[in-house]
Enzyme design. Sequence first.
Site: not given
Length: 813
Positions: A575, A772
């Site tokens: 991202d 994560e």
Amino acid sequence: MTKLAQLVALAGLAMASVTADGESILTSEIGRLNNQSLFWGPYKPNLYFGVRPRAAEGLWTGLMWSKINRYGDIQKAFRYTCEQGDDIHGYGWDEYDARQGGVQTIHDEGNSIDITTTFVKVPGGNNGGSWAARINGKLRDDAPKDTKSVVFYYIAQEGDGELEPSGEGSEFGIDGDVTFKGRSKTLGDYQLVVTKGKGDRPSSTHDLSATRKGDTTLVRSIDLMSDVQWQGNSAVYGFLQEATAYIQENFNITENPPPPWQVYQVGHAPSKANSHVVQKTFEGDFEFDVIFSSAAAGKPLTSEDVTREAKVSSGLFGERFGKVFNLQAPFTADKYYRFGKSMFSNLLGGVGYFHGNQLIDRSYASEYDEEDEGFWTEAAAARARGAQRLEGPYELYTSIPSRPFFPRGFLWDEGFHLLPISDWDIDLTLDIVKSWYNTMDEDGWIPREQILGNEARSKVPEEFQVQYPHYANPPTLFLIIEGFMERLKKANGSAPAQKETLSQGENLYTAHLDNVELGEDFLRKIYPLLMRQYQWFRSSQKGDIKTYDREAFSSREAYRWRGRTETHCLTSGLDDFPRPSPPHPGELHVDLMAWVGLMAKSLMNIAESLDMAEDAANLKKNLIAIENNLNDLHWSEKDGCFCDATIDEFEEHKLVCHKGYISLFPFLLGLMKVDDPKLDKILDLLGDEEELFSPHGIRSLSLKDEFYGTAENYWRSPVWMPMNYMAVNQLLHVAKQTGPHRNKARDLYTRLRKNLVDTVYKSWEETGFAWEQYNPETGAGQRTQHFTGWTSLVVKLMAMEDLAGSGSGHDEL
């Protein structure tokens, strides 16, 4: 010999016989058996425990619970959908197999109880067979012995069908088992029993006791519209509001308040309906079963069957895990097997079935091509028009990244998810791959997020719900197809050995490998879809070489992610990793070029294996062009790594080097030869502790980069498992080959493998969760908890070879 084993033995005859639509009998029968074996499962992974079939209109169920010692408990401690920060110290599957079942433990500190859900499946008939769930609650050691818990079991029959409860009791509740008789087009006739179970029930001397008892099971039935039927918790809340309003209107609760468990009751009103809430209230430990029996399967299941099947399933899982994931030094202690079982089981237990419409804006792509400078500002305005439309319905069978935060399909995550799953069950893996490609449109585009239906959209911020048909995502499913093809080659047409200890279900794990004709049939059917996706990438994500007079081996092979903003390139999957700034229509992205290279390499290998010589030759030319253009357009000799490119103020090619994951992609995806002189510099960068190497894994961005740890710091320092896994995998490949970089690769492989496993294990042991990402300085888990998607690749790392004691090995000069 099992039915499947007989089919395998008769493979030659079966392949010579075909069905009316041209499909071989073997292919048809294996497909049917696979569907039956995988039909039921905990396929609502967004719930702590939710069972449904792989069918759009079937029966599904969900578990809810709360302590109920004080007023307000049920508002604060109600559990249904998986949530972060729920005062839960770890939850998930201790062991799970999609064909057998498994055991899940939920350490609910907030409710002072540990919930164990045991799920078993019993095949039979043609409607997916039968299944059962055992719900066990055990008070935590620090809980008062009179702790009271309320448990709700939600049951919903979607679409056309009948479902009616019955049981012996009175107007105030059922004393024993509750039996639901059901019928639907998908399931045929069936029976669902919620047993009375075991455990003490609370009692009270309050006036309410005449009508509100603690020792009965309550059933509240309601017909709900299909678009709100998924909101089981809302139905329960509505019933409880009715109950509390009744108490407030009819009793003086200020002077003589009843105990909370007596107030919060859904009201007993069973009837034929499409939705039902079953309520039980306990004091202390408890246990009950939910048993689904298909009429087509014959004799209904009993609680004794559940006990037996759970024991058998657990034994098979433990034995098989040790064989499939044979953990290697230094990770052979029992604690690592327990850790590995949990990580893998949660990955596989996160497989879900999703169905519904999704939001797509097709006008956006046709009206706007991102070829003008300043395109990202125009893109924002175009997105704001709100031209999206609901399309579908689609269905998807997929694993998910995280049950509480990302309970839906993500295209680029899925390839990494399937790497461990394919080791365990290749036939299940191929089912998932087919499901993804069934969502592909006629152009070759697959939505990068699959947000299907209202339930899925309820977990997604509005700005991320719309999908755009010119946005790509890394095609990681090619990793799975190529791996399958290599394993199929090794099978070499040999018939499977007959294993007396294996059940019919276990044979199904490898049917497409045991029967080479079956595997080749899959490749021939999936190949055109892979080629369509590859060509879509080449046309929709093409980069500009000719306009800017770039010098390169090929004038065709250059690529640019569409959908960029000034600070993000969401479509790349990385991202906020720094890219050329400001965005420019002439920029080129090295990671995307590498992904297209992987696609070309995989397709070339498949074409060769299927004797498609012309396709193989063309794909080889494309691959050679990509390998050369990676050097011509993206290699920086000065920086010793691959870099993105853009156009400078003189309209000339310019490299923009932010050392990090982007710099490694041609290596990570296997596009560099083991004797490539550039590989030495890539390994130096990877192993430099002042750049990328940390005690906890490879950093996403160099410690020396100006953007290290800045802004939202999502991909600007943290350690991420998928990139690290690919690095370890490629280091092992180099370490095992004769070449000039062998020793350096071996050393990096050994240290990096250990750093990663130690980091994930330590955090899991301390917090109860996989995460994560991981902090490169402290190793702490970060961002999303219960991220048992690609972080579960740690299981494959533990099963990789231990090279630490394998000898020095001499480099070939």
